[in-house]
Design a protein around this motif. Structure first.
Motif, PDB file in Angstrom:
ATOM      1  N   LEU A  71     -74.221  27.295  -5.447  1.00  0.00           N
ATOM      2  CA  LEU A  71     -73.582  25.922  -6.925  1.00  0.00           C
ATOM      3  C   LEU A  71     -74.283  26.582  -7.978  1.00  0.00           C
ATOM      4  CD1 LEU A  71     -77.347  24.634  -5.686  1.00  0.00           C
ATOM      5  CD2 LEU A  71     -75.176  23.655  -5.321  1.00  0.00           C
ATOM      6  N   VAL A  72     -75.068  28.069  -7.526  1.00  0.00           N
ATOM      7  CA  VAL A  72     -74.368  29.158  -9.334  1.00  0.00           C
ATOM      8  C   VAL A  72     -73.020  28.954  -9.589  1.00  0.00           C
ATOM      9  CG1 VAL A  72     -74.763  31.430 -10.390  1.00  0.00           C
ATOM     10  CG2 VAL A  72     -76.838  30.106  -9.405  1.00  0.00           C
ATOM     11  N   ARG A  73     -72.333  29.450  -8.796  1.00  0.00           N
ATOM     12  CA  ARG A  73     -70.725  29.795  -8.784  1.00  0.00           C
ATOM     13  C   ARG A  73     -69.713  28.212  -9.652  1.00  0.00           C
ATOM     14  NH1 ARG A  73     -69.498  32.000  -2.805  1.00  0.00           N
ATOM     15  NH2 ARG A  73     -70.642  33.832  -3.079  1.00  0.00           N
ATOM     16  N   TYR A  74     -70.259  27.541  -9.115  1.00  0.00           N
ATOM     17  CA  TYR A  74     -69.912  25.949  -9.295  1.00  0.00           C
ATOM     18  C   TYR A  74     -69.991  25.328 -10.500  1.00  0.00           C
ATOM     19  CZ  TYR A  74     -67.748  26.455  -5.672  1.00  0.00           C
ATOM     20  OH  TYR A  74     -66.137  27.551  -4.059  1.00  0.00           O
ATOM     21  N   GLN A  75     -71.453  25.989 -10.981  1.00  0.00           N
ATOM     22  CA  GLN A  75     -71.839  25.580 -12.583  1.00  0.00           C
ATOM     23  C   GLN A  75     -70.750  25.661 -13.828  1.00  0.00           C
ATOM     24  OE1 GLN A  75     -75.568  27.946 -13.562  1.00  0.00           O
ATOM     25  NE2 GLN A  75     -76.627  26.617 -12.557  1.00  0.00           N
ATOM     26  N   PHE A  76     -69.978  26.367 -13.703  1.00  0.00           N
ATOM     27  CA  PHE A  76     -69.002  26.273 -14.409  1.00  0.00           C
ATOM     28  C   PHE A  76     -67.351  26.598 -14.227  1.00  0.00           C
ATOM     29  CE2 PHE A  76     -72.606  28.631 -16.130  1.00  0.00           C
ATOM     30  CZ  PHE A  76     -72.370  28.342 -16.863  1.00  0.00           C
ATOM     31  N   ASP A  77     -66.321  25.714 -14.902  1.00  0.00           N
ATOM     32  CA  ASP A  77     -65.176  25.505 -14.282  1.00  0.00           C
ATOM     33  C   ASP A  77     -64.344  27.493 -14.183  1.00  0.00           C
ATOM     34  OD1 ASP A  77     -64.828  23.210 -14.973  1.00  0.00           O
ATOM     35  OD2 ASP A  77     -63.950  23.233 -15.911  1.00  0.00           O
ATOM     36  N   ASN A  78     -63.666  27.383 -13.256  1.00  0.00           N
ATOM     37  CA  ASN A  78     -62.927  28.508 -12.335  1.00  0.00           C
ATOM     38  C   ASN A  78     -61.892  28.840 -12.722  1.00  0.00           C
ATOM     39  OD1 ASN A  78     -65.772  30.016 -11.173  1.00  0.00           O
ATOM     40  ND2 ASN A  78     -65.099  28.345  -9.826  1.00  0.00           N
ATOM     41  N   VAL A  79     -61.142  29.649 -14.359  1.00  0.00           N
ATOM     42  CA  VAL A  79     -60.072  29.618 -14.353  1.00  0.00           C
ATOM     43  C   VAL A  79     -59.348  30.636 -13.811  1.00  0.00           C
ATOM     44  CG1 VAL A  79     -58.676  29.874 -16.352  1.00  0.00           C
ATOM     45  CG2 VAL A  79     -60.596  27.952 -15.528  1.00  0.00           C
ATOM     46  N   PHE A  80     -58.385  31.191 -12.974  1.00  0.00           N
ATOM     47  CA  PHE A  80     -57.959  32.190 -12.546  1.00  0.00           C
ATOM     48  C   PHE A  80     -56.387  32.193 -12.752  1.00  0.00           C
ATOM     49  CE2 PHE A  80     -56.663  30.885  -8.906  1.00  0.00           C
ATOM     50  CZ  PHE A  80     -57.646  29.901  -8.148  1.00  0.00           C
ATOM     51  N   ILE A  81     -55.910  33.575 -12.865  1.00  0.00           N
ATOM     52  CA  ILE A  81     -55.145  33.712 -12.762  1.00  0.00           C
ATOM     53  C   ILE A  81     -53.908  33.945 -11.299  1.00  0.00           C
ATOM     54  CG2 ILE A  81     -52.820  34.984 -13.447  1.00  0.00           C
ATOM     55  CD1 ILE A  81     -54.423  36.395 -15.932  1.00  0.00           C
ATOM     56  N   THR A  82     -53.413  32.644 -10.750  1.00  0.00           N
ATOM     57  CA  THR A  82     -52.730  32.605  -9.798  1.00  0.00           C
ATOM     58  C   THR A  82     -51.678  33.804  -9.113  1.00  0.00           C
ATOM     59  OG1 THR A  82     -51.204  30.814 -10.763  1.00  0.00           O
ATOM     60  CG2 THR A  82     -53.604  30.379  -9.335  1.00  0.00           C
ATOM     61  N   ASP A  83     -51.157  34.656  -9.859  1.00  0.00           N
ATOM     62  CA  ASP A  83     -49.569  35.105  -9.545  1.00  0.00           C
ATOM     63  C   ASP A  83     -49.623  36.289  -8.758  1.00  0.00           C
ATOM     64  OD1 ASP A  83     -48.994  33.957 -12.430  1.00  0.00           O
ATOM     65  OD2 ASP A  83     -49.393  36.270 -13.203  1.00  0.00           O
ATOM     66  N   LYS A  84     -51.138  37.146  -8.228  1.00  0.00           N
ATOM     67  CA  LYS A  84     -51.170  37.431  -6.908  1.00  0.00           C
ATOM     68  C   LYS A  84     -51.718  36.608  -5.776  1.00  0.00           C
ATOM     69  CE  LYS A  84     -53.825  41.143  -9.216  1.00  0.00           C
ATOM     70  NZ  LYS A  84     -54.898  41.614  -9.411  1.00  0.00           N
ATOM     71  N   PHE A  85     -51.591  35.673  -5.940  1.00  0.00           N
ATOM     72  CA  PHE A  85     -52.330  34.625  -4.646  1.00  0.00           C
ATOM     73  C   PHE A  85     -50.884  34.229  -4.462  1.00  0.00           C
ATOM     74  CE2 PHE A  85     -52.279  31.066  -2.538  1.00  0.00           C
ATOM     75  CZ  PHE A  85     -53.546  30.796  -2.315  1.00  0.00           C
ATOM     76  N   MET A  86     -49.892  34.140  -5.201  1.00  0.00           N
ATOM     77  CA  MET A  86     -48.396  33.228  -4.565  1.00  0.00           C
ATOM     78  C   MET A  86     -47.998  34.697  -4.929  1.00  0.00           C
ATOM     79  SD  MET A  86     -49.301  30.185  -5.514  1.00  0.00           S
ATOM     80  CE  MET A  86     -47.426  28.963  -5.194  1.00  0.00           C
ATOM     81  N   ARG A  87     -47.983  35.713  -5.230  1.00  0.00           N
ATOM     82  CA  ARG A  87     -47.081  36.527  -3.670  1.00  0.00           C
ATOM     83  C   ARG A  87     -47.163  36.570  -2.890  1.00  0.00           C
ATOM     84  NH1 ARG A  87     -47.397  39.171  -9.393  1.00  0.00           N
ATOM     85  NH2 ARG A  87     -49.324  40.520  -8.534  1.00  0.00           N
ATOM     86  N   ARG A  88     -48.590  36.587  -2.270  1.00  0.00           N
ATOM     87  CA  ARG A  88     -49.075  37.202  -1.505  1.00  0.00           C
ATOM     88  C   ARG A  88     -49.199  35.799  -0.186  1.00  0.00           C
ATOM     89  NH1 ARG A  88     -50.222  37.910   3.012  1.00  0.00           N
ATOM     90  NH2 ARG A  88     -52.405  38.969   4.243  1.00  0.00           N
ATOM     91  N   PHE A  89     -48.958  34.404  -0.706  1.00  0.00           N
ATOM     92  CA  PHE A  89     -48.410  32.901  -0.301  1.00  0.00           C
ATOM     93  C   PHE A  89     -47.772  32.066  -0.750  1.00  0.00           C
ATOM     94  CE2 PHE A  89     -53.249  34.605   0.303  1.00  0.00           C
ATOM     95  CZ  PHE A  89     -53.240  34.425   1.764  1.00  0.00           C
ATOM     96  N   PRO A  90     -46.417  33.137  -0.300  1.00  0.00           N
ATOM     97  CA  PRO A  90     -45.432  32.306  -1.414  1.00  0.00           C
ATOM     98  C   PRO A  90     -44.780  30.772  -0.901  1.00  0.00           C
ATOM     99  CG  PRO A  90     -44.526  34.328   0.108  1.00  0.00           C
ATOM    100  CD  PRO A  90     -45.951  34.441   0.441  1.00  0.00           C
ATOM    101  N   ASP A  91     -45.345  30.813   0.222  1.00  0.00           N
ATOM    102  CA  ASP A  91     -44.903  29.397   0.958  1.00  0.00           C
ATOM    103  C   ASP A  91     -46.533  28.477   0.384  1.00  0.00           C
ATOM    104  OD1 ASP A  91     -42.852  30.067   1.993  1.00  0.00           O
ATOM    105  OD2 ASP A  91     -43.442  30.808   3.614  1.00  0.00           O
ATOM    106  N   PHE A  92     -47.588  29.203  -0.204  1.00  0.00           N
ATOM    107  CA  PHE A  92     -48.154  27.693  -0.158  1.00  0.00           C
ATOM    108  C   PHE A  92     -48.224  26.755  -1.452  1.00  0.00           C
ATOM    109  CE2 PHE A  92     -51.951  27.006  -2.610  1.00  0.00           C
ATOM    110  CZ  PHE A  92     -53.034  26.064  -1.654  1.00  0.00           C
TER     111      PHE A  92
END
Length: 56
Positions: A21-42
């Motif tokens: 619950l503590v993790r979801y009290q605020f919006d999570n903003v993150f850069i997806t560059d690394k994720f998209m490089r790791r999972f290009p078909d996502f």
């Protein structure tokens, strides 16, 4: 299951819920560059599409 085991399990689950619950009290903003490089078909989908896919 004894009363003590049941209480320990319940307390552990409650502690995990509070941590999440503590993790979801605020919006999570993150850069997806690394994720998209790791999972290009996502592919990003809407919640409705994701739920419909799960239900099918």
């Amino acid at each position: 299951m004894s009363v003590f085991q049941n209480e320990a399990t319940t307390n552990r689950m409650r502690a995990e819920q509070l941590e999440i619950l503590v993790r979801y009290q605020f919006d999570n903003v993150f850069i997806t560059d690394k994720f998209m490089r790791r999972f290009p078909d996502f592919h990003v989908t809407s919640f409705a599409t994701g739920i419909q896919t799960i239900l099918n």
